[in-house]
Design a protein around this motif. Structure first.
Motif, PDB file in Angstrom:
ATOM      1  N   ALA A   1      -6.859  -2.812   2.264  1.00  0.00           N
ATOM      2  CA  ALA A   1      -5.898  -3.352   1.301  1.00  0.00           C
ATOM      3  C   ALA A   1      -6.118  -4.415   0.354  1.00  0.00           C
ATOM      4  O   ALA A   1      -5.869  -4.223  -0.686  1.00  0.00           O
ATOM      5  CB  ALA A   1      -4.551  -3.601   2.080  1.00  0.00           C
ATOM      6  N   MET A   2      -7.196  -5.284   0.705  1.00  0.00           N
ATOM      7  CA  MET A   2      -7.696  -6.223  -0.032  1.00  0.00           C
ATOM      8  C   MET A   2      -8.746  -5.823  -0.942  1.00  0.00           C
ATOM      9  O   MET A   2      -8.669  -6.449  -2.180  1.00  0.00           O
ATOM     10  CB  MET A   2      -7.963  -7.467   1.032  1.00  0.00           C
ATOM     11  N   LEU A   3      -9.083  -4.733  -0.843  1.00  0.00           N
ATOM     12  CA  LEU A   3     -10.262  -4.151  -1.952  1.00  0.00           C
ATOM     13  C   LEU A   3      -9.660  -3.525  -2.793  1.00  0.00           C
ATOM     14  O   LEU A   3     -10.257  -3.643  -3.871  1.00  0.00           O
ATOM     15  CB  LEU A   3     -11.220  -3.113  -0.943  1.00  0.00           C
ATOM     16  N   ASN A   4      -8.445  -3.122  -2.683  1.00  0.00           N
ATOM     17  CA  ASN A   4      -7.867  -2.296  -3.770  1.00  0.00           C
ATOM     18  C   ASN A   4      -6.911  -3.090  -4.679  1.00  0.00           C
ATOM     19  O   ASN A   4      -6.316  -4.010  -4.499  1.00  0.00           O
ATOM     20  CB  ASN A   4      -7.092  -1.156  -3.673  1.00  0.00           C
TER      21      ASN A   4
ATOM     22  N   VAL B   1       0.922  -1.250  -0.026  1.00  0.00           N
ATOM     23  CA  VAL B   1      -0.077   0.049   0.072  1.00  0.00           C
ATOM     24  C   VAL B   1       0.852   1.137  -0.077  1.00  0.00           C
ATOM     25  O   VAL B   1       1.612   1.313   0.820  1.00  0.00           O
ATOM     26  CB  VAL B   1      -0.988   0.013   1.234  1.00  0.00           C
ATOM     27  N   GLU B   2       0.651   2.128  -1.083  1.00  0.00           N
ATOM     28  CA  GLU B   2       1.534   3.442  -0.779  1.00  0.00           C
ATOM     29  C   GLU B   2       1.043   4.078   0.283  1.00  0.00           C
ATOM     30  O   GLU B   2       0.136   4.096   0.859  1.00  0.00           O
ATOM     31  CB  GLU B   2       0.644   4.272  -2.175  1.00  0.00           C
ATOM     32  N   ALA B   3       2.062   4.978   0.756  1.00  0.00           N
ATOM     33  CA  ALA B   3       2.016   5.794   1.894  1.00  0.00           C
ATOM     34  C   ALA B   3       0.577   6.713   1.898  1.00  0.00           C
ATOM     35  O   ALA B   3      -0.064   6.951   2.857  1.00  0.00           O
ATOM     36  CB  ALA B   3       3.187   6.625   2.148  1.00  0.00           C
ATOM     37  N   GLY B   4       0.402   7.493   0.867  1.00  0.00           N
ATOM     38  CA  GLY B   4      -0.655   8.205   1.057  1.00  0.00           C
ATOM     39  C   GLY B   4      -2.030   7.605   0.908  1.00  0.00           C
ATOM     40  O   GLY B   4      -2.858   7.873   1.535  1.00  0.00           O
ATOM     41  N   GLN B   5      -2.181   6.116   0.511  1.00  0.00           N
ATOM     42  CA  GLN B   5      -3.133   5.609   0.663  1.00  0.00           C
ATOM     43  C   GLN B   5      -3.324   5.107   2.040  1.00  0.00           C
ATOM     44  O   GLN B   5      -4.433   4.928   2.512  1.00  0.00           O
ATOM     45  CB  GLN B   5      -3.209   4.027  -0.396  1.00  0.00           C
ATOM     46  N   MET B   6      -2.406   4.719   2.751  1.00  0.00           N
ATOM     47  CA  MET B   6      -2.346   4.183   4.115  1.00  0.00           C
ATOM     48  C   MET B   6      -2.979   5.585   4.816  1.00  0.00           C
ATOM     49  O   MET B   6      -3.619   5.132   5.792  1.00  0.00           O
ATOM     50  CB  MET B   6      -0.931   3.797   4.569  1.00  0.00           C
ATOM     51  N   MET B   7      -2.624   6.640   4.552  1.00  0.00           N
ATOM     52  CA  MET B   7      -3.106   7.702   5.189  1.00  0.00           C
ATOM     53  C   MET B   7      -4.525   7.855   5.177  1.00  0.00           C
ATOM     54  O   MET B   7      -5.209   8.213   6.136  1.00  0.00           O
ATOM     55  CB  MET B   7      -2.235   9.021   4.884  1.00  0.00           C
ATOM     56  N   GLU B   8      -5.084   7.555   3.844  1.00  0.00           N
ATOM     57  CA  GLU B   8      -6.242   7.614   3.564  1.00  0.00           C
ATOM     58  C   GLU B   8      -7.202   6.401   4.479  1.00  0.00           C
ATOM     59  O   GLU B   8      -8.342   6.881   5.153  1.00  0.00           O
ATOM     60  CB  GLU B   8      -6.748   7.245   2.218  1.00  0.00           C
TER      61      GLU B   8
END
Length: 122
Positions: A119-122, A53-60
């Motif tokens: 994370a599993m949805l994307n 997961v990208e850092a920006g996605q993790m923050m989201e």
């Protein structure tokens, strides 16, 4: 990330004042674009995911969790999920969400469980 101020042709007495004003406006604009800051407790939390997961996605994901955890007890419960979606989620959908994400079957969803699910949805 910095901003370069353009050269402004004008009297020497006015230029420094305008440059300070422009710098202040740009600083406030940068803060407004960045949005509210996340509680360092969550922002600095290192979480594992079943997929990269990208850092920006993790923050989201973290912000989504914070938005649902109304009582700030560090878990999502069914009442909070229902309130967050304002009746826009059926009992069946909510039940499936808990089946898919509540891996320890505690009846609540931790941030780690939510991140794994998202994370599993994307």
């Amino acid at each position: 990330q910095g901003f370069e101020l353009p050269a402004v042709p004008m009297s020497s007495g006015m230029a420094p004042c305008l440059r300070r004003l422009c710098a202040t406006v740009l600083a406030f604009a940068s803060m407004a674009l960045a949005g509210p800051t996340m509680d360092p407790k969550y922002a600095n939390m290192v979480l594992s995911t079943p997929r990269p997961v990208e850092a920006g996605q993790m923050m989201e994901y973290k912000q989504d969790f914070i938005d649902v955890d109304f009582n700030k007890d560090d878990v999502m419960d069914a009442q909070e999920v229902r309130a967050h979606f304002k009746g826009g989620i059926s009992i069946t959908e909510m039940y499936q969400f808990f089946l898919d994400s509540d891996s320890d079957m505690s009846g609540t969803i931790s941030l780690q469980e939510y991140v794994n699910y998202a994370a599993m949805l994307n």
